[in-house]
Design an enzyme around this catalytic site. Structure first.
Site, PDB file in Angstrom:
ATOM      1  N   CYS A   1      48.035 -12.281  23.959  1.00  0.00           N
ATOM      2  CA  CYS A   1      47.964 -12.274  22.493  1.00  0.00           C
ATOM      3  C   CYS A   1      48.574 -13.526  21.848  1.00  0.00           C
ATOM      4  O   CYS A   1      48.041 -14.009  20.840  1.00  0.00           O
ATOM      5  CB  CYS A   1      48.569 -10.999  21.945  1.00  0.00           C
TER       6      CYS A   1
ATOM      7  N   CYS B   1      41.641 -12.184  25.613  1.00  0.00           N
ATOM      8  CA  CYS B   1      41.676 -10.762  25.269  1.00  0.00           C
ATOM      9  C   CYS B   1      41.183  -9.951  26.470  1.00  0.00           C
ATOM     10  O   CYS B   1      40.195  -9.224  26.399  1.00  0.00           O
ATOM     11  CB  CYS B   1      40.809 -10.527  24.028  1.00  0.00           C
TER      12      CYS B   1
ATOM     13  N   ASP C   1      28.318  -7.703  25.702  1.00  0.00           N
ATOM     14  CA  ASP C   1      28.765  -7.489  27.083  1.00  0.00           C
ATOM     15  C   ASP C   1      30.173  -6.864  27.029  1.00  0.00           C
ATOM     16  O   ASP C   1      30.715  -6.628  25.945  1.00  0.00           O
ATOM     17  CB  ASP C   1      28.730  -8.798  27.896  1.00  0.00           C
TER      18      ASP C   1
ATOM     19  N   CYS D   1      45.997 -16.057  21.201  1.00  0.00           N
ATOM     20  CA  CYS D   1      44.776 -15.614  20.506  1.00  0.00           C
ATOM     21  C   CYS D   1      44.725 -16.164  19.080  1.00  0.00           C
ATOM     22  O   CYS D   1      45.685 -16.013  18.317  1.00  0.00           O
ATOM     23  CB  CYS D   1      44.724 -14.094  20.474  1.00  0.00           C
TER      24      CYS D   1
ATOM     25  N   TYR E   1      21.161  -6.144  26.869  1.00  0.00           N
ATOM     26  CA  TYR E   1      22.169  -7.202  26.835  1.00  0.00           C
ATOM     27  C   TYR E   1      21.556  -8.549  27.218  1.00  0.00           C
ATOM     28  O   TYR E   1      21.714  -9.552  26.518  1.00  0.00           O
ATOM     29  CB  TYR E   1      23.363  -6.897  27.768  1.00  0.00           C
TER      30      TYR E   1
ATOM     31  N   GLU F   1      22.301 -15.476  33.341  1.00  0.00           N
ATOM     32  CA  GLU F   1      22.628 -14.150  32.791  1.00  0.00           C
ATOM     33  C   GLU F   1      22.337 -13.040  33.792  1.00  0.00           C
ATOM     34  O   GLU F   1      23.074 -12.056  33.871  1.00  0.00           O
ATOM     35  CB  GLU F   1      21.878 -13.906  31.477  1.00  0.00           C
TER      36      GLU F   1
ATOM     37  N   CYS G   1      44.424  -8.874  14.201  1.00  0.00           N
ATOM     38  CA  CYS G   1      43.877  -7.884  15.147  1.00  0.00           C
ATOM     39  C   CYS G   1      44.389  -6.481  14.801  1.00  0.00           C
ATOM     40  O   CYS G   1      45.601  -6.233  14.762  1.00  0.00           O
ATOM     41  CB  CYS G   1      44.295  -8.273  16.563  1.00  0.00           C
TER      42      CYS G   1
HETATM   43  N1  ADE Z   1      28.217 -17.790  28.894  1.00  0.00           N
HETATM   44  C1  ADE Z   1      27.026 -17.352  28.488  1.00  0.00           C
HETATM   45  N2  ADE Z   1      26.769 -16.143  29.004  1.00  0.00           N
HETATM   46  C2  ADE Z   1      27.819 -15.823  29.763  1.00  0.00           C
HETATM   47  C3  ADE Z   1      28.158 -14.720  30.539  1.00  0.00           C
HETATM   48  N3  ADE Z   1      27.327 -13.699  30.666  1.00  0.00           N
HETATM   49  N4  ADE Z   1      29.338 -14.729  31.161  1.00  0.00           N
HETATM   50  C4  ADE Z   1      30.148 -15.766  31.037  1.00  0.00           C
HETATM   51  N5  ADE Z   1      29.885 -16.830  30.337  1.00  0.00           N
HETATM   52  C5  ADE Z   1      28.728 -16.861  29.695  1.00  0.00           C
END
Ligand code: ADE
Length: 292
Positions: A199, A192, A137, A202, A119, A36, A208
């Site tokens: 789309c 997305c 995120d 998806c 985050y 992360e 959506c």
């Molecule tokens: N899987 C878990 N966290 C992630 C991240 N930050 N970016 C991409 N895939 C992930």
């Protein structure tokens, strides 16, 4: 969000997710934390080899804590934003000193670690420990903006209302909530997407709000700033020179080729302030923790 959205998005995730090492059921909390931190500002494709090499060299916090900050910086190599390497090293030492060498499970304890913001704390608590947290995120924020709010892009900064909305959508069970979060993230990364969403691929296109409203274009977004000629590039070239030198270097020899003296001075001052470079008593510069 309904149980049906959860079922559709998590079923899509089960069939379409990338097989990433930090998502394996047996991935350690340390592996998740390192991933992360690396993924904060670096794309998955570049993180994959760096994460593997980092975990091979330092399989747990105590292994990294026994290394120097300079080792961490060199291993970080070219992932960018090297402050993260210093923070990860400081985190490893703090985990050994205060948490028995383990990554803590509580989001509050995670949030107190260097380099860990809201985050990252939520992501590690969710993905490593199966807890229920809104993991916002940019990918998750974009999916929710389109699916629920009907906007093409989320606002630049995360608002309290957005956090409340994301929390209200989380499944009640921790493990299910964590799976929902990673599934939303993957949907945002693969389908997305910011500029050309797929789309037709998806699982929730028919539900959506943005698409049902005719996919209206939102306000134009500010383009990413240039790296070429930036202070960030200049800081990178100074660190590269120190890595190459492997010891003490006078400021005048820090190879920031083509950079203005004023920019180099500014970059060096920023690196010193962030603890990425050390000024030694003899006036020379080195990576932090390198033997003098
Ligand atoms: N899987 C878990 N966290 C992630 C991240 N930050 N970016 C991409 N895939 C992930």
């Amino acid at each position: 969000m309904t149980a049906q959205d959860e079922a559709l998005i998590t079923a899509w995730y089960d069939s379409n997710a990338r097989d990433l090492p930090w998502r394996h059921p047996d991935a350690s909390a340390w592996s998740v934390l390192v991933s992360e931190i690396m993924l904060q500002q670096t794309p998955v494709a570049r993180v994959l080899p760096a994460h593997a090499a980092w975990l091979a060299r330092w399989p747990g916090p105590a292994d990294l804590a026994a290394a120097t900050a300079a080792d961490a910086l060199r291993q970080w190599d070219r992932l960018g934003y090297p402050r993260r390497a210093i923070a990860l090293h400081a985190t490893a030492r703090l985990l050994v000193d205060q948490h028995g060498g383990e990554v803590p499970a509580s989001a509050a304890a995670l949030r107190a670690l260097p380099g860990v913001g809201a985050y990252t704390a939520a992501a590690v608590a969710s993905f490593a420990f199966g807890q229920r947290h809104a993991v916002l995120d940019t990918n998750v924020r974009r999916v929710l903006a389109r699916l629920v709010t009907g906007q093409q892009h989320p606002a630049r900064a995360t608002s309290a209302a957005e956090i409340r909305l994301a929390e209200s959508l989380l499944p009640a069970d921790g493990r299910r909530a964590a799976r929902w979060s990673v599934a939303l993230m993957e949907l945002g990364a693969l389908v997305c997407t910011a500029t050309r969403p797929s789309c037709p691929a998806c699982p929730v296109a028919a539900r959506c709000r943005w698409r049902r409203g005719g996919s209206p274009a939102g306000p134009a977004r500010r383009p990413a700033s240039r790296y070429e000629g930036s202070d960030r590039q200049c800081r990178g070239s100074i660190l590269a020179a120190l890595r190459r030198a492997g010891g003490r270097v006078p400021g005048t020899e820090l190879d920031a080729a083509g950079q203005q003296d004023a920019q180099r001075a500014r970059a060096l001052a920023a690196l010193l302030a962030d603890g990425l470079v050390t000024r030694r008593p003899d006036g020379l510069f080195s990576l932090p923790g390198d033997p003098g």
